[in-house]
Design a protein around this motif. Structure first.
Motif, PDB file in Angstrom:
ATOM      1  N   GLY A 188       7.974 -31.376   9.410  1.00 23.01           N
ATOM      2  CA  GLY A 188       7.618 -32.651  10.094  1.00 23.01           C
ATOM      3  C   GLY A 188       6.560 -33.277   9.541  1.00 23.01           C
ATOM      4  N   TYR A 189       5.544 -32.260   9.464  1.00 17.15           N
ATOM      5  CA  TYR A 189       3.892 -32.833   8.990  1.00 17.15           C
ATOM      6  C   TYR A 189       4.354 -32.974   7.505  1.00 17.15           C
ATOM      7  CZ  TYR A 189       1.274 -31.615  13.286  1.00 17.15           C
ATOM      8  OH  TYR A 189       1.028 -31.918  14.454  1.00 17.15           O
ATOM      9  N   ALA A 190       4.802 -32.166   6.745  1.00 19.58           N
ATOM     10  CA  ALA A 190       4.554 -32.164   5.204  1.00 19.58           C
ATOM     11  C   ALA A 190       5.485 -33.198   4.581  1.00 19.58           C
ATOM     12  CB  ALA A 190       4.967 -30.686   4.655  1.00 19.58           C
ATOM     13  N   LYS A 191       6.622 -33.400   5.122  1.00 17.52           N
ATOM     14  CA  LYS A 191       7.875 -34.285   4.726  1.00 17.52           C
ATOM     15  C   LYS A 191       7.300 -35.506   3.813  1.00 17.52           C
ATOM     16  CE  LYS A 191       9.406 -36.576   8.929  1.00 17.52           C
ATOM     17  NZ  LYS A 191      10.421 -36.772   9.995  1.00 17.52           N
ATOM     18  N   THR A 192       6.289 -36.116   4.537  1.00 23.66           N
ATOM     19  CA  THR A 192       6.136 -37.466   3.680  1.00 23.66           C
ATOM     20  C   THR A 192       5.206 -37.136   2.221  1.00 23.66           C
ATOM     21  OG1 THR A 192       3.838 -37.382   5.154  1.00 23.66           O
ATOM     22  CG2 THR A 192       5.795 -38.587   5.939  1.00 23.66           C
ATOM     23  N   GLU A 193       4.673 -36.086   1.910  1.00 23.80           N
ATOM     24  CA  GLU A 193       4.155 -35.533   0.863  1.00 23.80           C
ATOM     25  C   GLU A 193       5.068 -35.557  -0.424  1.00 23.80           C
ATOM     26  OE1 GLU A 193       0.613 -34.667   0.830  1.00 23.80           O
ATOM     27  OE2 GLU A 193       0.972 -36.004   2.168  1.00 23.80           O
ATOM     28  N   SER A 194       6.172 -35.506  -0.501  1.00 24.94           N
ATOM     29  CA  SER A 194       7.162 -35.835  -1.535  1.00 24.94           C
ATOM     30  C   SER A 194       6.761 -37.148  -2.509  1.00 24.94           C
ATOM     31  CB  SER A 194       8.498 -35.823  -1.104  1.00 24.94           C
ATOM     32  OG  SER A 194       9.061 -34.519  -0.822  1.00 24.94           O
ATOM     33  N   GLY A 195       6.646 -36.916  -3.766  1.00 16.93           N
ATOM     34  CA  GLY A 195       6.235 -37.853  -4.515  1.00 16.93           C
ATOM     35  C   GLY A 195       5.422 -37.197  -5.874  1.00 16.93           C
ATOM     36  N   VAL A 196       4.800 -38.118  -6.312  1.00 19.78           N
ATOM     37  CA  VAL A 196       4.072 -37.957  -7.749  1.00 19.78           C
ATOM     38  C   VAL A 196       2.553 -38.354  -7.179  1.00 19.78           C
ATOM     39  CG1 VAL A 196       3.365 -38.869  -9.962  1.00 19.78           C
ATOM     40  CG2 VAL A 196       5.714 -38.807  -9.159  1.00 19.78           C
ATOM     41  N   HIS A 197       1.833 -37.163  -7.564  1.00 15.45           N
ATOM     42  CA  HIS A 197       0.345 -37.078  -7.385  1.00 15.45           C
ATOM     43  C   HIS A 197      -0.342 -37.141  -8.483  1.00 15.45           C
ATOM     44  CE1 HIS A 197       0.928 -35.592  -2.972  1.00 15.45           C
ATOM     45  NE2 HIS A 197       1.926 -35.527  -3.392  1.00 15.45           N
ATOM     46  N   ARG A 198      -1.399 -38.345  -8.625  1.00 14.64           N
ATOM     47  CA  ARG A 198      -2.336 -38.512  -9.716  1.00 14.64           C
ATOM     48  C   ARG A 198      -3.721 -38.171  -9.601  1.00 14.64           C
ATOM     49  NH1 ARG A 198      -4.918 -43.655 -10.649  1.00 14.64           N
ATOM     50  NH2 ARG A 198      -5.500 -44.059 -12.659  1.00 14.64           N
ATOM     51  N   LEU A 199      -4.070 -37.426 -10.411  1.00 19.57           N
ATOM     52  CA  LEU A 199      -5.503 -37.075 -10.723  1.00 19.57           C
ATOM     53  C   LEU A 199      -6.323 -37.682 -11.834  1.00 19.57           C
ATOM     54  CD1 LEU A 199      -7.608 -34.812  -9.710  1.00 19.57           C
ATOM     55  CD2 LEU A 199      -7.029 -33.603 -11.528  1.00 19.57           C
ATOM     56  N   VAL A 200      -7.641 -38.144 -11.543  1.00 22.88           N
ATOM     57  CA  VAL A 200      -8.306 -39.072 -12.395  1.00 22.88           C
ATOM     58  C   VAL A 200      -9.679 -37.912 -12.411  1.00 22.88           C
ATOM     59  CG1 VAL A 200      -9.543 -41.057 -13.462  1.00 22.88           C
ATOM     60  CG2 VAL A 200      -7.348 -41.218 -12.321  1.00 22.88           C
ATOM     61  N   ARG A 201      -9.971 -37.427 -13.513  1.00 20.26           N
ATOM     62  CA  ARG A 201     -11.287 -36.694 -13.498  1.00 20.26           C
ATOM     63  C   ARG A 201     -11.816 -36.310 -15.073  1.00 20.26           C
ATOM     64  NH1 ARG A 201      -9.483 -30.272 -13.229  1.00 20.26           N
ATOM     65  NH2 ARG A 201      -7.628 -30.357 -14.687  1.00 20.26           N
ATOM     66  N   ILE A 202     -13.097 -35.986 -15.006  1.00 17.92           N
ATOM     67  CA  ILE A 202     -13.480 -35.493 -16.620  1.00 17.92           C
ATOM     68  C   ILE A 202     -13.192 -34.130 -16.780  1.00 17.92           C
ATOM     69  CG2 ILE A 202     -15.578 -34.941 -17.927  1.00 17.92           C
ATOM     70  CD1 ILE A 202     -15.284 -37.812 -16.971  1.00 17.92           C
ATOM     71  N   SER A 203     -12.075 -34.054 -17.822  1.00 22.17           N
ATOM     72  CA  SER A 203     -11.524 -32.837 -17.830  1.00 22.17           C
ATOM     73  C   SER A 203     -12.306 -31.694 -18.404  1.00 22.17           C
ATOM     74  CB  SER A 203     -10.631 -33.129 -19.147  1.00 22.17           C
ATOM     75  OG  SER A 203      -9.957 -31.822 -19.478  1.00 22.17           O
ATOM     76  N   PRO A 204     -12.220 -30.538 -17.487  1.00 27.71           N
ATOM     77  CA  PRO A 204     -12.940 -29.251 -17.991  1.00 27.71           C
ATOM     78  C   PRO A 204     -12.471 -28.531 -19.375  1.00 27.71           C
ATOM     79  CG  PRO A 204     -11.505 -28.817 -16.118  1.00 27.71           C
ATOM     80  CD  PRO A 204     -11.491 -30.351 -16.505  1.00 27.71           C
ATOM     81  N   TYR A 205     -11.399 -29.315 -19.824  1.00 33.71           N
ATOM     82  CA  TYR A 205     -10.819 -28.502 -20.996  1.00 33.71           C
ATOM     83  C   TYR A 205     -11.165 -29.376 -22.085  1.00 33.71           C
ATOM     84  CZ  TYR A 205      -8.272 -25.865 -17.361  1.00 33.71           C
ATOM     85  OH  TYR A 205      -8.005 -25.056 -16.122  1.00 33.71           O
TER      86      TYR A 205
END
Length: 375
Positions: A188-205
């Motif tokens: 019930g809590y987690a079900k709305t987490e389905s989808g695409v998650h986007r990260l923006v950062r300075i790459s450590p690689y």
């Protein structure tokens, strides 16, 4: 009334409005009367399963209605107290009333979320499947960050987490992983987490320290119990075994006992490699398949219901739902509800409850929110 007290009153009234709307108040009251009458009927108790179902529904409705009425009553009493204190110039009593409103607002928000967790499988355990997107090491590292985020979220709530499946990235991170989260209302809590998650950062690689954008997808589906029937035809399945790969350790075996099951009519693929026994891996993979098929049915039902409301926000699989920006500034923004956090470190450490609560509320209100993505 002071601005602080009025803000608490507005929060409480919004929560009460959503609770009444979710319960369909007049219908809920009539239904509770019907259930109370059924409990008094001795014939009901000749069928233990039916009696259990009636008592469960009756308890849920009674608790939700009672909680709503209690909050309404306490709100009215506290507002009267504050107004009387302000009329008499009693600042101490007015401050005491404002503190009581703040506590009541927190309780109303908590009760609202609990009432929203009344779906068919909301009380069940859940699988959380994470897959890295295109982008190689960057996306694979982001997928592993998401795996940790959901693990920490579950641990914060006192839930248990098992790593069911794991595929390591070539250099770092993971290609995919499946978590089994066990705890009250996990799905019930987690079900709305389905989808695409986007990260923006300075790459450590990136040796040039350039800013990178990475994508990973999350799919949440409930563990189903014996009370939920899902038919699976053996002729529709292709079962493959393979050698498990990964970081080793107690979670991942190194024998040829890993199992992958493909459901041919839908193309759904599930796999398990956390057990050394091929038989146990097959059983767990089959459980995952039944869960995925059941989640698919729930999604189809919701899509039909949503089609009746043109303003219903599309929160289906494959849609970007949240952006996490670590550089050049700090911000996490949900693109469905508009909820934000300027503490991405806390969010990535499992602080997901505000995002989940807002998404659950939106499923009830059906209100679309125009939210611009962050750069």
């Amino acid at each position: 009334m002071r601005a602080e007290a009025q803000a608490h009153v507005d929060t409480i009234k919004d929560a009460l409005s959503l609770l009444r709307r979710f319960l369909n108040w007049d219908v809920a009251l009539r239904r509770l009367d019907e259930l109370n009458a059924r409990v008094e009927d001795q014939a009901l108790w000749n069928d233990p399963k039916a009696a259990q179902d009636v008592m469960r529904e009756r308890r849920r409705l009674d608790e939700a209605i009672t909680a709503t009425r209690d909050i309404e009553s306490e709100l009215n009493d506290t507002v009267e107290l504050i107004e009387m204190a302000e009329a008499e110039g009693d600042d101490a009593m007015a401050s005491e009333g404002t503190e009581a409103l703040a506590a009541l607002a927190k309780r109303a928000e908590a009760d609202k979320v609990m009432a929203l967790l009344a779906g068919e499988a909301d009380a069940n355990d859940t699988y959380i499947e994470i897959n890295s997107g295109a982008g190689g090491t960057e996306s694979q590292d982001w997928a592993e960050m998401l795996q940790r985020m959901y693990t920490r979220w579950a641990e914060r709530r006192g839930m248990k987490v098992e790593l069911v499946d794991y595929h390591a990235g070539e250099q770092a991170g993971i290609k995919s992983a499946t978590l089994l989260v066990k705890g009250e209302n996990a799905y019930g809590y987690a079900k709305t987490e389905s989808g695409v998650h986007r990260l923006v950062r300075i790459s450590p690689y990136d040796s040039s320290a350039r800013r990178h954008t990475s994508f990973s997808s999350v799919w949440v589906y409930p563990v189903i119990d014996d009370n939920i029937e899902v038919e699976v035809n053996d002729a529709d399945l292709r079962i493959d075994t393979y050698r498990a790969s990964g970081a080793g350790g107690q979670h991942i075996n190194t024998t040829d006992s890993a199992v992958r099951i493909t459901h041919l009519p839908t193309g759904i693929v599930v796999q398990c490699q956390n057990q050394r026994s091929q038989h146990k891996n097959k059983a767990e993979a089959f459980n995952q398949l039944r869960a995925r098929l059941y989640e698919r049915e729930l999604a189809e039902r919701e899509a039909i219901a949503n089609a009746e409301n043109a303003t219903k926000t599309d929160i289906g699989w494959g849609h970007q739902i949240r952006s996490y920006v670590l550089q050049p500034y700090q911000l996490v923004k949900d693109l469905r509800t508009g909820v934000t956090s300027t503490a991405p470190g806390d969010v990535l450490d499992g602080g997901l409850d505000p995002f989940m609560a807002a998404a659950l509320s939106q499923r009830v209100t059906g209100e679309a929110v125009e939210v611009e993505d962050v750069d």
